[in-house]
Design a protein around this motif. Sequence first.
Motif, PDB file in Angstrom:
ATOM      1  N   MET A 136       0.837  -1.211   0.000  1.00 30.37           N
ATOM      2  CA  MET A 136       0.000   0.000   0.000  1.00 30.37           C
ATOM      3  C   MET A 136       0.865   1.251   0.000  1.00 30.37           C
ATOM      4  O   MET A 136       0.605   2.194  -0.751  1.00 30.37           O
ATOM      5  CB  MET A 136      -0.937   0.013   1.222  1.00 30.37           C
ATOM      6  N   ARG A 137       1.892   1.275   0.858  1.00 35.07           N
ATOM      7  CA  ARG A 137       2.792   2.437   0.903  1.00 35.07           C
ATOM      8  C   ARG A 137       3.502   2.634  -0.431  1.00 35.07           C
ATOM      9  O   ARG A 137       3.607   3.744  -0.934  1.00 35.07           O
ATOM     10  CB  ARG A 137       3.818   2.269   2.031  1.00 35.07           C
ATOM     11  N   ARG A 138       3.963   1.530  -0.978  1.00 42.11           N
ATOM     12  CA  ARG A 138       4.684   1.619  -2.248  1.00 42.11           C
ATOM     13  C   ARG A 138       3.767   2.139  -3.358  1.00 42.11           C
ATOM     14  O   ARG A 138       4.187   2.939  -4.197  1.00 42.11           O
ATOM     15  CB  ARG A 138       5.240   0.248  -2.614  1.00 42.11           C
ATOM     16  N   ALA A 139       2.514   1.697  -3.373  1.00 40.68           N
ATOM     17  CA  ALA A 139       1.557   2.183  -4.379  1.00 40.68           C
ATOM     18  C   ALA A 139       1.282   3.670  -4.183  1.00 40.68           C
ATOM     19  O   ALA A 139       1.051   4.404  -5.146  1.00 40.68           O
ATOM     20  CB  ALA A 139       0.262   1.392  -4.295  1.00 40.68           C
ATOM     21  N   ASN A 140       1.321   4.132  -2.947  1.00 37.22           N
ATOM     22  CA  ASN A 140       1.119   5.549  -2.652  1.00 37.22           C
ATOM     23  C   ASN A 140       2.305   6.389  -3.131  1.00 37.22           C
ATOM     24  O   ASN A 140       2.132   7.520  -3.564  1.00 37.22           O
ATOM     25  CB  ASN A 140       0.897   5.723  -1.150  1.00 37.22           C
ATOM     26  N   TRP A 141       3.504   5.821  -3.056  1.00 34.89           N
ATOM     27  CA  TRP A 141       4.712   6.545  -3.441  1.00 34.89           C
ATOM     28  C   TRP A 141       4.999   6.485  -4.943  1.00 34.89           C
ATOM     29  O   TRP A 141       5.615   7.387  -5.492  1.00 34.89           O
ATOM     30  CB  TRP A 141       5.920   5.985  -2.712  1.00 34.89           C
ATOM     31  N   SER A 142       4.570   5.392  -5.580  1.00 34.05           N
ATOM     32  CA  SER A 142       4.951   5.180  -6.971  1.00 34.05           C
ATOM     33  C   SER A 142       3.727   4.916  -7.845  1.00 34.05           C
ATOM     34  O   SER A 142       3.041   3.904  -7.666  1.00 34.05           O
ATOM     35  CB  SER A 142       5.909   3.986  -7.070  1.00 34.05           C
ATOM     36  N   LYS A 143       3.492   5.820  -8.782  1.00 30.57           N
ATOM     37  CA  LYS A 143       2.372   5.654  -9.706  1.00 30.57           C
ATOM     38  C   LYS A 143       2.560   4.393 -10.557  1.00 30.57           C
ATOM     39  O   LYS A 143       1.599   3.681 -10.840  1.00 30.57           O
ATOM     40  CB  LYS A 143       2.245   6.887 -10.600  1.00 30.57           C
ATOM     41  N   ASP A 144       3.800   4.103 -10.932  1.00 28.80           N
ATOM     42  CA  ASP A 144       4.075   2.907 -11.738  1.00 28.80           C
ATOM     43  C   ASP A 144       3.703   1.629 -10.983  1.00 28.80           C
ATOM     44  O   ASP A 144       3.115   0.706 -11.547  1.00 28.80           O
ATOM     45  CB  ASP A 144       5.544   2.850 -12.149  1.00 28.80           C
ATOM     46  N   PHE A 145       4.052   1.569  -9.687  1.00 31.62           N
ATOM     47  CA  PHE A 145       3.690   0.387  -8.901  1.00 31.62           C
ATOM     48  C   PHE A 145       2.168   0.299  -8.732  1.00 31.62           C
ATOM     49  O   PHE A 145       1.597  -0.784  -8.787  1.00 31.62           O
ATOM     50  CB  PHE A 145       4.377   0.387  -7.533  1.00 31.62           C
ATOM     51  N   PHE A 146       1.532   1.440  -8.521  1.00 37.25           N
ATOM     52  CA  PHE A 146       0.066   1.476  -8.409  1.00 37.25           C
ATOM     53  C   PHE A 146      -0.569   0.856  -9.655  1.00 37.25           C
ATOM     54  O   PHE A 146      -1.456   0.015  -9.561  1.00 37.25           O
ATOM     55  CB  PHE A 146      -0.417   2.915  -8.208  1.00 37.25           C
ATOM     56  N   TYR A 147      -0.105   1.245 -10.832  1.00 34.04           N
ATOM     57  CA  TYR A 147      -0.640   0.693 -12.079  1.00 34.04           C
ATOM     58  C   TYR A 147      -0.295  -0.793 -12.211  1.00 34.04           C
ATOM     59  O   TYR A 147      -1.094  -1.586 -12.717  1.00 34.04           O
ATOM     60  CB  TYR A 147      -0.129   1.467 -13.292  1.00 34.04           C
ATOM     61  N   ASP A 148       0.887  -1.160 -11.730  1.00 26.94           N
ATOM     62  CA  ASP A 148       1.316  -2.560 -11.804  1.00 26.94           C
ATOM     63  C   ASP A 148       0.407  -3.469 -10.968  1.00 26.94           C
ATOM     64  O   ASP A 148       0.206  -4.640 -11.310  1.00 26.94           O
ATOM     65  CB  ASP A 148       2.768  -2.685 -11.342  1.00 26.94           C
ATOM     66  N   LEU A 149      -0.144  -2.943  -9.871  1.00 27.52           N
ATOM     67  CA  LEU A 149      -1.062  -3.738  -9.053  1.00 27.52           C
ATOM     68  C   LEU A 149      -2.237  -4.256  -9.886  1.00 27.52           C
ATOM     69  O   LEU A 149      -2.714  -5.369  -9.679  1.00 27.52           O
ATOM     70  CB  LEU A 149      -1.603  -2.911  -7.881  1.00 27.52           C
ATOM     71  N   PHE A 150      -2.688  -3.441 -10.826  1.00 28.80           N
ATOM     72  CA  PHE A 150      -3.854  -3.811 -11.632  1.00 28.80           C
ATOM     73  C   PHE A 150      -3.464  -4.568 -12.885  1.00 28.80           C
ATOM     74  O   PHE A 150      -4.178  -5.478 -13.321  1.00 28.80           O
ATOM     75  CB  PHE A 150      -4.661  -2.563 -12.001  1.00 28.80           C
ATOM     76  N   THR A 151      -2.319  -4.213 -13.492  1.00 29.86           N
ATOM     77  CA  THR A 151      -1.961  -4.820 -14.770  1.00 29.86           C
ATOM     78  C   THR A 151      -1.390  -6.226 -14.628  1.00 29.86           C
ATOM     79  O   THR A 151      -1.419  -6.988 -15.582  1.00 29.86           O
ATOM     80  CB  THR A 151      -0.951  -3.943 -15.535  1.00 29.86           C
ATOM     81  N   HIS A 152      -0.908  -6.597 -13.454  1.00 30.01           N
ATOM     82  CA  HIS A 152      -0.360  -7.945 -13.308  1.00 30.01           C
ATOM     83  C   HIS A 152      -1.460  -9.005 -13.306  1.00 30.01           C
ATOM     84  O   HIS A 152      -1.183 -10.177 -13.446  1.00 30.01           O
ATOM     85  CB  HIS A 152       0.475  -8.051 -12.023  1.00 30.01           C
ATOM     86  N   MET A 153      -2.721  -8.603 -13.160  1.00 29.51           N
ATOM     87  CA  MET A 153      -3.831  -9.547 -13.025  1.00 29.51           C
ATOM     88  C   MET A 153      -4.340 -10.075 -14.368  1.00 29.51           C
ATOM     89  O   MET A 153      -5.308 -10.813 -14.399  1.00 29.51           O
ATOM     90  CB  MET A 153      -4.975  -8.912 -12.245  1.00 29.51           C
ATOM     91  N   ARG A 154      -3.735  -9.706 -15.474  1.00 31.95           N
ATOM     92  CA  ARG A 154      -4.224 -10.151 -16.778  1.00 31.95           C
ATOM     93  C   ARG A 154      -4.246 -11.631 -16.917  1.00 31.95           C
ATOM     94  O   ARG A 154      -3.526 -12.395 -16.472  1.00 31.95           O
ATOM     95  CB  ARG A 154      -3.373  -9.580 -17.897  1.00 31.95           C
TER      96      ARG A 154
END
Length: 154
Positions: A136-154
């Motif tokens: 959660m902290r990492r997603a808050n700090w990094s927009k790329d990681f935030f997007y990666d949370l959703f894109t890895h689910m393909r």
Amino acid sequence: MAGEIASFETRDTAHGRTEVRRASVLPLAKLKDLPVFPGLKAIGRIEALRTTDGKTAASVRYVALSKVLTPKHLAETVRAHWTIENQLHWSLDVVFREDDARTRKDNAPQNLAVIRRLAQNILAAHPLDKPIASKMRRANWSKDFFYDLFTHMR
């Protein structure tokens, strides 16, 4: 009378504490004054002694049973309940601070609960081997990681 009642005892030592639990079941046939609970078949008793840093605390819990269980089965059932509580709700309470939520009106509490569980599942499904709070902290700090949370689910 305690000598007549079968019991089952467990002893766990972990995280700097020792806990001894004794479970016993009293069928209603052994009771003189029967409580008035529809479907009540027995009363379970869980005695716990927890020792942490040399200090011992005792607790006793009673459980109304709709089925006569063995003391061992009662102990296993009670432990299984707390395992579920700890695994399922702990991160919602601690990481998502669900208990601090102030929403009370209309469907807002239920809607936010669904969103929290969805977020918890998305974070848990991500392959990074870190706790949910770290993700959660990492997603808050990094927009790329935030997007990666959703894109890895393909």
